[in-house]
Design a protein around this motif. Sequence first.
Motif, mmCIF file in Angstrom:
data_model
loop_
_atom_site.group_PDB
_atom_site.id
_atom_site.type_symbol
_atom_site.label_atom_id
_atom_site.label_comp_id
_atom_site.label_asym_id
_atom_site.label_seq_id
_atom_site.Cartn_x
_atom_site.Cartn_y
_atom_site.Cartn_z
ATOM 1 N N LEU A 34 -8.295 -8.295 -61.335
ATOM 2 C CA LEU A 34 -8.138 -6.951 -61.850
ATOM 3 C C LEU A 34 -7.158 -6.933 -63.015
ATOM 4 C CD1 LEU A 34 -9.378 -4.179 -60.842
ATOM 5 C CD2 LEU A 34 -6.978 -3.585 -60.633
ATOM 6 N N GLY A 35 -6.243 -7.913 -63.019
ATOM 7 C CA GLY A 35 -5.366 -8.041 -64.166
ATOM 8 C C GLY A 35 -6.187 -8.146 -65.437
ATOM 9 N N GLU A 37 -9.257 -7.226 -65.639
ATOM 10 C CA GLU A 37 -10.044 -5.992 -65.757
ATOM 11 C C GLU A 37 -9.208 -4.900 -66.433
ATOM 12 O OE1 GLU A 37 -12.171 -3.842 -62.363
ATOM 13 O OE2 GLU A 37 -12.639 -5.954 -62.027
ATOM 14 N N VAL A 38 -7.963 -4.809 -65.984
ATOM 15 C CA VAL A 38 -7.062 -3.811 -66.582
ATOM 16 C C VAL A 38 -6.897 -4.092 -68.068
ATOM 17 C CG1 VAL A 38 -4.665 -3.036 -66.681
ATOM 18 C CG2 VAL A 38 -5.806 -3.270 -64.477
ATOM 19 N N GLN A 39 -6.676 -5.365 -68.378
ATOM 20 C CA GLN A 39 -6.506 -5.742 -69.782
ATOM 21 C C GLN A 39 -7.744 -5.406 -70.593
ATOM 22 O OE1 GLN A 39 -5.126 -9.521 -70.899
ATOM 23 N NE2 GLN A 39 -3.241 -9.421 -69.706
ATOM 24 N N ARG A 41 -9.962 -3.171 -69.930
ATOM 25 C CA ARG A 41 -10.084 -1.710 -70.019
ATOM 26 C C ARG A 41 -9.127 -1.142 -71.076
ATOM 27 N NH1 ARG A 41 -11.136 2.204 -66.045
ATOM 28 N NH2 ARG A 41 -10.724 4.265 -66.905
ATOM 29 N N LEU A 42 -7.888 -1.636 -71.054
ATOM 30 C CA LEU A 42 -6.917 -1.173 -72.047
ATOM 31 C C LEU A 42 -7.362 -1.566 -73.453
ATOM 32 C CD1 LEU A 42 -3.496 -2.013 -70.313
ATOM 33 C CD2 LEU A 42 -4.554 0.234 -70.568
ATOM 34 N N GLY A 43 -7.865 -2.801 -73.556
ATOM 35 C CA GLY A 43 -8.314 -3.289 -74.852
ATOM 36 C C GLY A 43 -9.460 -2.451 -75.395
ATOM 37 N N GLN A 45 -10.122 0.705 -74.675
ATOM 38 C CA GLN A 45 -9.640 2.028 -75.088
ATOM 39 C C GLN A 45 -8.891 1.947 -76.412
ATOM 40 O OE1 GLN A 45 -7.505 4.069 -71.989
ATOM 41 N NE2 GLN A 45 -9.419 4.649 -71.010
ATOM 42 N N LEU A 46 -8.112 0.879 -76.549
ATOM 43 C CA LEU A 46 -7.352 0.678 -77.783
ATOM 44 C C LEU A 46 -8.302 0.581 -78.977
ATOM 45 C CD1 LEU A 46 -4.465 0.070 -78.957
ATOM 46 C CD2 LEU A 46 -5.053 -2.333 -78.743
ATOM 47 N N PHE B 105 -4.814 8.257 -73.864
ATOM 48 C CA PHE B 105 -4.487 6.906 -74.309
ATOM 49 C C PHE B 105 -3.597 6.953 -75.555
ATOM 50 C CE2 PHE B 105 -5.113 2.865 -76.407
ATOM 51 C CZ PHE B 105 -5.008 1.985 -75.340
ATOM 52 N N GLY B 124 -4.800 -6.588 -80.748
ATOM 53 C CA GLY B 124 -5.814 -6.037 -79.855
ATOM 54 C C GLY B 124 -6.867 -5.177 -80.523
ATOM 55 N N ALA B 125 -6.563 -4.644 -81.712
ATOM 56 C CA ALA B 125 -7.526 -3.755 -82.356
ATOM 57 C C ALA B 125 -7.915 -4.242 -83.752
ATOM 58 C CB ALA B 125 -6.964 -2.338 -82.444
ATOM 59 N N ARG B 152 1.139 -4.142 -73.212
ATOM 60 C CA ARG B 152 0.047 -3.971 -72.244
ATOM 61 C C ARG B 152 0.579 -3.516 -70.892
ATOM 62 N NH1 ARG B 152 -2.910 -9.403 -73.968
ATOM 63 N NH2 ARG B 152 -4.397 -8.553 -75.480
ATOM 64 N N VAL B 161 -2.572 2.358 -64.384
ATOM 65 C CA VAL B 161 -3.496 1.300 -63.986
ATOM 66 C C VAL B 161 -2.675 0.033 -63.774
ATOM 67 C CG1 VAL B 161 -5.586 2.203 -65.039
ATOM 68 C CG2 VAL B 161 -4.068 0.818 -66.402
ATOM 69 N N ASP B 163 -2.453 -3.909 -61.535
ATOM 70 C CA ASP B 163 -3.178 -4.919 -60.772
ATOM 71 C C ASP B 163 -3.260 -4.469 -59.326
ATOM 72 O OD1 ASP B 163 -3.207 -6.255 -63.070
ATOM 73 O OD2 ASP B 163 -2.026 -7.967 -62.404
ATOM 74 N N GLY B 164 -4.419 -4.586 -58.737
ATOM 75 C CA GLY B 164 -4.544 -4.296 -57.318
ATOM 76 C C GLY B 164 -4.743 -2.833 -57.013
ATOM 77 N N PHE B 167 -8.953 2.492 -60.505
ATOM 78 C CA PHE B 167 -8.727 3.344 -61.656
ATOM 79 C C PHE B 167 -8.785 4.810 -61.256
ATOM 80 C CE2 PHE B 167 -10.295 -0.510 -63.797
ATOM 81 C CZ PHE B 167 -9.214 -0.724 -64.621
#
Lengths: 78, 181
Positions: A34-35, A37-39, A41-43, A45-46, B105, B124-125, B152, B161, B163-164, B167
């Motif tokens: 999920l780490g 996955e979170v990354q 997801r954030l990426g 959105q960014l 966001f 990242g963008a 991040r 959000v 880990d673990g 959402f």
Amino acid sequence: MTMNNNRDKAVGQEKPMDSGAARTRKNDVKTAKLGREVQARLGQQLRAVYDDVVNQGVPDRFADLLKQLDNKDNKDRP
Amino acid sequence: MPIDDAVRQQILDTIPSLRAFAISLCGNVDRADDLVQETMVRAIANIDSFQPGTNMSAWLFTILRNHFRSEYRKRRREVEDTDGHYADSLKSQPEQHGHIEFREFRQALAQLPSDQREALILVGASGFSYEEAAHICDCAVGTIKSRVNRARNRLAEILHVRDGEDFGPDEQTRAVLAGSK
């Protein structure tokens, strides 16, 4: 720190690994996967926020400015 | 000698992402566009120092960032301009580009320390490598990596959000926002 937690959990759960794919996936979700996955997801959105501006293209004022600077540049040079 | 056609095209091609970067730096579209304009003027005036074949967008991003930093310091002395002020300016024009789902966001992004925010955006963008981002920000590659990581983590914290965790809260917010449209 996350790794330690995982290890603690693994030691605590002395059940055999026969609990099926669903459980495996759930365990993964609780740990490193999920780490990512979170990354992701954030990426996502960014990039969405960023691309929102990028997709507006080149406003006329900048195309005109470049033309103008180019001409000025030519004139200024000997 | 006129500006080389290829160079002019490279500059034009970079403008959209240069604007996106500028908006993320100063949080105000009008100010960002002025920043892009000033960057273009500087770039053309110093076009001889651009080495053909090297990365035009990295070159322009560097000019923009340096200019913003020096302006920002100047302004900071004039007005008490902080990251909090930046966040406020975002809130005052949140729907500049529509898309209500981005608001949460954007506001989270606005809460990041500026050095973390710019590192995250560049890598990242904007699609720069860590090395290129380090060059643009004039710091070590390791510094960029650590800023991106902290950015991040902070974003995940602000947006709940982790880990673990699911959402869930975010989905709920999304549903509320979708319902209010």
